[in-house]
Design a protein around this motif. Structure first.
Motif, short mmCIF file in Angstrom:
data_model
loop_
_atom_site.label_atom_id
_atom_site.label_comp_id
_atom_site.label_asym_id
_atom_site.label_seq_id
_atom_site.Cartn_x
_atom_site.Cartn_y
_atom_site.Cartn_z
N LEU A 112 -7.30 4.32 0.65
CA LEU A 112 -7.42 5.75 0.91
C LEU A 112 -6.05 6.41 1.04
O LEU A 112 -5.17 5.92 1.73
CB LEU A 112 -8.23 6.00 2.18
CG LEU A 112 -9.72 5.65 2.12
CD1 LEU A 112 -10.40 6.08 3.40
CD2 LEU A 112 -10.39 6.29 0.93
N ASP A 113 -5.90 7.53 0.36
CA ASP A 113 -4.66 8.30 0.39
C ASP A 113 -5.00 9.67 0.97
O ASP A 113 -5.59 10.51 0.29
CB ASP A 113 -4.08 8.43 -1.02
CG ASP A 113 -2.69 9.03 -1.02
OD1 ASP A 113 -2.19 9.38 0.08
OD2 ASP A 113 -2.10 9.17 -2.10
N ARG A 122 3.11 6.82 2.93
CA ARG A 122 2.88 6.51 1.52
C ARG A 122 3.90 7.20 0.62
O ARG A 122 4.38 8.28 0.92
CB ARG A 122 1.45 6.92 1.13
CG ARG A 122 0.40 6.18 1.94
CD ARG A 122 -0.99 6.66 1.65
NE ARG A 122 -1.45 6.25 0.32
CZ ARG A 122 -1.94 5.05 0.03
NH1 ARG A 122 -2.03 4.12 0.97
NH2 ARG A 122 -2.36 4.78 -1.18
N THR A 180 0.84 -1.19 0.00
CA THR A 180 0.00 0.00 0.00
C THR A 180 0.88 1.24 0.00
O THR A 180 1.97 1.25 0.55
CB THR A 180 -0.91 0.02 1.24
OG1 THR A 180 -0.09 -0.05 2.42
CG2 THR A 180 -1.87 -1.14 1.23
N HIS A 216 -2.80 -3.41 5.68
CA HIS A 216 -3.63 -2.43 4.98
C HIS A 216 -3.95 -1.23 5.86
O HIS A 216 -4.01 -0.10 5.37
CB HIS A 216 -4.90 -3.09 4.47
CG HIS A 216 -4.64 -4.02 3.33
ND1 HIS A 216 -4.26 -3.59 2.09
CD2 HIS A 216 -4.68 -5.37 3.24
CE1 HIS A 216 -4.09 -4.62 1.28
NE2 HIS A 216 -4.34 -5.71 1.96
N ARG A 217 -4.16 -1.46 7.15
CA ARG A 217 -4.36 -0.32 8.05
C ARG A 217 -3.09 0.54 8.09
O ARG A 217 -3.15 1.77 7.94
CB ARG A 217 -4.68 -0.82 9.45
CG ARG A 217 -6.07 -1.40 9.65
CD ARG A 217 -6.22 -1.89 11.10
NE ARG A 217 -7.57 -2.29 11.45
CZ ARG A 217 -7.95 -2.59 12.69
NH1 ARG A 217 -7.07 -2.53 13.67
NH2 ARG A 217 -9.20 -2.95 12.94
N ALA A 232 -12.00 2.14 6.20
CA ALA A 232 -10.97 3.14 5.86
C ALA A 232 -9.60 2.51 5.64
O ALA A 232 -8.62 3.22 5.44
CB ALA A 232 -10.88 4.19 6.98
N ALA A 233 -9.53 1.17 5.66
CA ALA A 233 -8.22 0.52 5.63
C ALA A 233 -7.70 0.24 4.23
O ALA A 233 -6.56 -0.17 4.08
CB ALA A 233 -8.28 -0.80 6.41
N ARG A 288 -2.08 3.29 5.39
CA ARG A 288 -2.68 4.62 5.21
C ARG A 288 -1.68 5.72 5.48
O ARG A 288 -1.91 6.87 5.13
CB ARG A 288 -3.88 4.80 6.14
CG ARG A 288 -5.06 3.86 5.95
CD ARG A 288 -5.46 3.66 4.51
NE ARG A 288 -4.88 2.45 3.97
CZ ARG A 288 -4.48 2.29 2.73
NH1 ARG A 288 -4.52 3.30 1.88
NH2 ARG A 288 -3.98 1.15 2.32
N THR A 289 -0.56 5.42 6.13
CA THR A 289 0.47 6.41 6.39
C THR A 289 1.79 5.91 5.79
O THR A 289 1.90 4.76 5.38
CB THR A 289 0.63 6.69 7.90
OG1 THR A 289 1.56 7.76 8.09
CG2 THR A 289 1.13 5.46 8.65
N VAL A 335 -1.12 6.25 12.33
CA VAL A 335 -2.21 5.28 12.37
C VAL A 335 -2.18 4.60 13.73
O VAL A 335 -1.11 4.15 14.18
CB VAL A 335 -2.08 4.23 11.25
CG1 VAL A 335 -3.00 3.04 11.51
CG2 VAL A 335 -2.42 4.85 9.90
#
Length: 461
Positions: free
Chosen positions: A305-306, A334, A49, A327-328, A301-302, A331-332, A313
């Motif tokens: 989403l960007d 990235r 991710t 996946h959670r 939300a996992a 989100r950070t 997180v």
């Protein structure tokens, strides 16, 4: 020679748009996927991710669309409303100047309005599988001009029960259509579908052994169940991120945590599957615009989403498995940025952290808040055994990835409990003692936590 988007075959107008958003160098997945998709080949891409998968397929799709042709030419399927609408925004950002119309077809929105917008002949549609299938069945969405179908987060699509919808959509399209599957993880069912639906596909795997982004730090903090909200408050106050995303496993807890954080002055809202489309959209917009400090969410939300500026997180409840953790956490941190991933666990949930460390091959190290500082727990501070080197490599005293070392109350570099045995004792003896304690605790925690067994209590993402 330095690889750039131009050398991949991306046209000048799109290069200009990328430069406007300070994107000049392709990520590894973009470098491998873009040329293959431009050639018209089927592609199955696996990448962590936050590595730029959206632009990896969106740029070649937009480049292959004929704006003058008034028909749907390309389709993107996504597992959630939030991810679908995010892709719509990206499609509009990079396609509008070309005269390309992008339409979102998501469940929860008014279907009559979507049917009316289909009459405007969008060239690119992005949708959730249930709504797309519904429109195909009603003969409002024509499939005969669609030359490429992209399925983003394909493993999540299958986990959420969308496999039947996906197969029906594929069967409604022309047999010579191009397929692109993308996800951070791939299972046997997805690979079987790829082999059945694709001929001569390009398989792209970026760092298959590296499950999470390299710029992430992973910590866990231990608290009694009744003290977890207070620990959450202290963590947000201490690290003071620009904004933080907090994952919770049950809907009732989401509402309670949101209320308590707002009460103490942290601007907070919640996001979960049962909320209506307008509410979910408004909450995400406020979070993106920095009008919220904290977003408390279910696993809806996992995926995908960007959120710009998301620095932290927090797992208020542990992820259900290591893939959900991936996946959670994604989100950070990235696109090569730094990020912090923190879990708040009870004493009996610490074995889950060791399990994730083993399965993912990452450092998830224990920390504690003491005297306003984050420090490594000292031997004797708690009865918990540390994460053993055989399970996960201990955090080094020196800087990792350019980060300053964590220091204890005396200002000295912190050490893991396993490495910090008492003077005069051999290292092997300390490890042996820690191993016995660890095995005994794992024996007691042999059964999974109650929340892990009660599948019905999880919110629908």
């Amino acid at each position: 020679m330095t690889l750039n988007f131009e050398s991949l075959g991306v046209e000048q107008d799109l290069l200009t748009k990328l430069a406007e958003h300070e994107i000049t160098q392709p990520s590894p997945v973009q470098a491998q996927a873009i040329p293959e998709i431009l050639k018209g080949r089927h592609v199955m891409a696996r990448s962590q991710t936050g590595t730029g998968k959206t632009l990896a397929y969106l740029l070649p799709l937009l480049q292959a669309i004929a704006p003058q042709k008034k028909a749907v030419q390309k389709m993107i399927l996504a597992p959630s409303q939030e991810l679908a609408m995010q892709i719509v925004r990206e499609g509009q950002r990079y396609g509008e100047h070309r005269g390309i119309r992008v339409l979102g077809l998501i469940g929860g929105a008014a279907i009559k309005r979507q049917i009316e917008k289909l009459k405007d002949h969008p060239q690119l549609v992005v949708g959730t599988p249930g709504r797309v299938r519904e429109l195909i069945a009603a003969r409002k969405l024509k499939m005969h001009n669609i030359t490429t179908i992209v399925i983003d987060e394909v493993d999540q699509m299958f986990q959420l029960g969308g496999a039947g919808d996906v197969k029906n959509i594929l069967s409604a399209a022309q047999r010579d259509r191009q397929l692109v599957f993308l996800s951070a993880t791939l299972n046997d069912e997805i690979q079987a579908l790829a082999k059945r639906e694709m001929n001569d596909y390009a398989e792209i795997g970026i760092d298959p052994d590296q499950k999470t982004a390299s710029g992430l730090e992973h910590y866990y903090f231990v608290a009694e169940e009744r003290d977890k909200v207070d620990m959450l408050r202290r963590l947000v106050r201490h690290f003071n991120p620009r904004k933080a995303l907090v994952f919770v496993n049950t809907i009732n807890a989401i509402g309670e945590i949101e209320a308590k954080l707002n009460h103490i002055g942290l601007t907070t809202a919640s996001l979960y599957g049962e909320a209506d489309k307008v509410t979910r959209s408004n909450v995400l917009a406020r979070f993106r615009e920095d009008k919220l400090k904290v977003l408390v969410a279910s696993d809806v939300a996992a995926r995908g989403l960007d959120i710009e500026g998301l620095e932290m997180v927090i797992h208020f409840d542990p992820a259900t498995d290591s893939q959900a953790y991936v996946h959670r956490a994604g989100r950070t941190g990235r696109m090569g940025r730094k990020g912090l991933v923190v879990s708040v666990v009870t004493e009996r949930e610490t074995f889950i952290m060791r399990k994730f460390s083993r399965e993912l091959g990452i450092h998830i190290t224990e920390r504690t808040l003491h005297g306003g500082r984050v420090v490594v727990p000292r031997p004797g501070d708690a009865k918990r055994a540390p994460v053993r080197p055989s399970e996960a490599r201990p955090a080094s005293d020196g800087a990792e990835n350019g980060k300053a070392p964590v220091r204890n109350e005396n200002g000295r570099p912190g050490r893991t409990a396993a490495a910090g045995s008492a003077p005069g004792k051999k290292k092997g003896a300390a490890l042996s003692k820690a191993g016995k304690a660890d095995r005994e605790r794992d024996r007691k925690n042999k059964g999974a936590p109650r929340w892990l067994k009660e599948k019905g209590s999880k919110p629908n993402g």
